[in-house]
Motif scaffolding. Structure first.
Motif, PDB file in Angstrom:
ATOM      1  N   GLY A  94       0.717   4.391  -2.956  1.00 56.23           N
ATOM      2  CA  GLY A  94       1.026   5.669  -2.335  1.00 56.23           C
ATOM      3  C   GLY A  94       1.203   6.799  -3.328  1.00 56.23           C
ATOM      4  N   ARG A 114      -4.277   7.486  14.809  1.00 58.38           N
ATOM      5  CA  ARG A 114      -3.616   8.485  13.969  1.00 58.38           C
ATOM      6  C   ARG A 114      -3.349   9.762  14.758  1.00 58.38           C
ATOM      7  NH1 ARG A 114      -6.598   8.044   8.971  1.00 58.38           N
ATOM      8  NH2 ARG A 114      -5.039   6.521   8.277  1.00 58.38           N
ATOM      9  N   PHE A 126       0.816  -1.209   0.000  1.00 53.60           N
ATOM     10  CA  PHE A 126       0.000   0.000   0.000  1.00 53.60           C
ATOM     11  C   PHE A 126       0.853   1.264   0.000  1.00 53.60           C
ATOM     12  CE2 PHE A 126      -3.067  -3.147   1.408  1.00 53.60           C
ATOM     13  CZ  PHE A 126      -4.188  -2.777   0.680  1.00 53.60           C
ATOM     14  N   ILE A 144      -8.812   3.978   6.595  1.00 52.98           N
ATOM     15  CA  ILE A 144      -7.483   3.376   6.700  1.00 52.98           C
ATOM     16  C   ILE A 144      -6.597   3.803   5.539  1.00 52.98           C
ATOM     17  CG2 ILE A 144      -6.201   1.200   6.567  1.00 52.98           C
ATOM     18  CD1 ILE A 144      -8.332  -0.113   8.216  1.00 52.98           C
ATOM     19  N   PHE A 145      -7.137   3.731   4.310  1.00 49.25           N
ATOM     20  CA  PHE A 145      -6.300   3.931   3.133  1.00 49.25           C
ATOM     21  C   PHE A 145      -6.509   5.276   2.443  1.00 49.25           C
ATOM     22  CE2 PHE A 145      -7.049  -0.690   3.523  1.00 49.25           C
ATOM     23  CZ  PHE A 145      -5.752  -1.082   3.770  1.00 49.25           C
ATOM     24  N   TYR A 151       0.539   8.611   6.512  1.00 53.78           N
ATOM     25  CA  TYR A 151      -0.918   8.584   6.647  1.00 53.78           C
ATOM     26  C   TYR A 151      -1.437   7.165   6.887  1.00 53.78           C
ATOM     27  CZ  TYR A 151      -5.866   8.849   5.433  1.00 53.78           C
ATOM     28  OH  TYR A 151      -7.239   8.737   5.464  1.00 53.78           O
ATOM     29  N   VAL A 152      -0.922   6.202   6.106  1.00 51.52           N
ATOM     30  CA  VAL A 152      -1.517   4.868   6.116  1.00 51.52           C
ATOM     31  C   VAL A 152      -1.027   4.005   7.276  1.00 51.52           C
ATOM     32  CG1 VAL A 152       0.183   3.575   4.722  1.00 51.52           C
ATOM     33  CG2 VAL A 152      -2.265   3.071   4.498  1.00 51.52           C
ATOM     34  N   GLY A 167      -3.453   3.345  10.096  1.00 48.93           N
ATOM     35  CA  GLY A 167      -4.562   2.533   9.610  1.00 48.93           C
ATOM     36  C   GLY A 167      -4.193   1.065   9.488  1.00 48.93           C
ATOM     37  N   ILE A 168      -3.002   0.797   8.972  1.00 53.32           N
ATOM     38  CA  ILE A 168      -2.565  -0.595   8.845  1.00 53.32           C
ATOM     39  C   ILE A 168      -2.357  -1.213  10.221  1.00 53.32           C
ATOM     40  CG2 ILE A 168      -0.654  -2.056   8.053  1.00 53.32           C
ATOM     41  CD1 ILE A 168      -0.450  -0.380   5.592  1.00 53.32           C
ATOM     42  N   TYR A 209       2.463   9.351   2.105  1.00 56.41           N
ATOM     43  CA  TYR A 209       1.372   8.392   2.248  1.00 56.41           C
ATOM     44  C   TYR A 209       1.673   7.367   3.337  1.00 56.41           C
ATOM     45  CZ  TYR A 209      -2.309   5.089   1.062  1.00 56.41           C
ATOM     46  OH  TYR A 209      -3.407   4.256   1.119  1.00 56.41           O
TER      47      TYR A 209
END
Length: 266
Positions: A59, A228, A54, A200-201, A72-73, A76-77, A69
């Motif tokens: 990204g 986050r 991802f 999440i993504f 950011y991700v 979520g992961i 990215y």
């Protein structure tokens, strides 16, 4: 003439003994992992695969910059991997039920809920390994936390607590389905939609209005918002409140249903 063996009398077990019995059964699950460490392969390799796929495949297209990215991700992961790690509870429990081990537990003078709490407790090791692997791979790939170490630890603790409360839903699934492989497959089918239909993504603002409504009530989205905020900075109080409410709902709803299903199954 057939002799019927009477069921063992039910005994009242206090809270202290219940927790001690649950801890003993949790240790049983941990010993199984020590003897078969290959069972941790998915929670060690999985974080690296998800971050690379991802972060570096999507990204650039989503954020225009893979490094940005990844920042950011990553939270979520982290939430996603804790959910997938709960599948270990369901598969292990379903396997024990199939092999008849829980028939032995039923004959012992222990609290009815102890084997179920023990199954969740033993999953803590899988969760901790998953979190450690994810943070390690994230740091290697360039993820940098924008808060302090205590906030990062608080985010990991919250994700762990969320996973343990969500495990009651997985336990109910394992008690309802007799095939361990079916438990794993159906569990993934249930987790993937609530995971991908979240923040999440991608940011929620990029989704259609009807999906934004769903995401706004999605428990995974609230968890990710909180993680986050704790790791990368941002609002924490409101998403934390909703996350705690969802955790309480998981326990209040699925724990009694799991006990009912356990009584019927065993």
């Amino acid at each position: 003439m057939t002799t019927v063996t009477p069921a063992p009398p039910r005994r009242h077990v206090g809270l202290g003994k219940t927790m001690a019995q649950s801890a003993t059964l949790s240790w049983r699950g941990i010993v199984k992992l020590r003897r078969h460490p290959a069972g941790l392969a998915d929670v060690i390799i999985g974080p690296a695969v998800f971050l690379v796929l991802f972060g570096y495949v999507f990204g650039g297209a989503i954020a225009g910059d893979t490094s940005e990215y990844l920042q950011y991700v990553f939270p979520g992961i982290l939430g996603l991997m804790t959910l997938f790690a709960t599948m270990g509870v369901g598969v292990s429990l379903s396997t024990d039920l199939t092999e008849g081990i829980f028939d032995r537990f039923r004959s012992l003078p222990i609290a009815r809920i102890s084997p179920l709490i023990g199954a969740i407790g033993s999953d803590i090791v899988r969760q901790l390994v998953s979190l450690t692997a994810l943070i390690g791979f994230g740091l290697l790939l360039g993820v940098r936390f924008e808060t302090n170490v205590w906030s990062v630890l608080a985010a990991c603790a919250l994700a762990l607590a969320f996973a343990l409360s969500f495990s009651w839903a997985v336990i109910l699934l394992a008690l309802a389905i007799k095939d361990p492989m079916a438990v794993q497959g159906l569990g993934a089918v249930l987790i993937i939609p609530i995971a991908f239909a979240s923040n999440i993504f991608v940011p929620v603002e990029t989704m259609p209005g009807w999906m934004q409504t769903f995401v706004s009530w999605n428990p995974v989205g609230k968890l990710v918002d909180t993680v986050r905020g704790l790791m990368m900075g941002g609002p924490v109080t409101e998403p934390l409140m909703f996350t705690l409410i969802w955790m309480a709902v998981f326990v209040i709803v699925f724990a009694p249903l799991s006990l009912i299903a356990y009584s019927r199954r065993t």
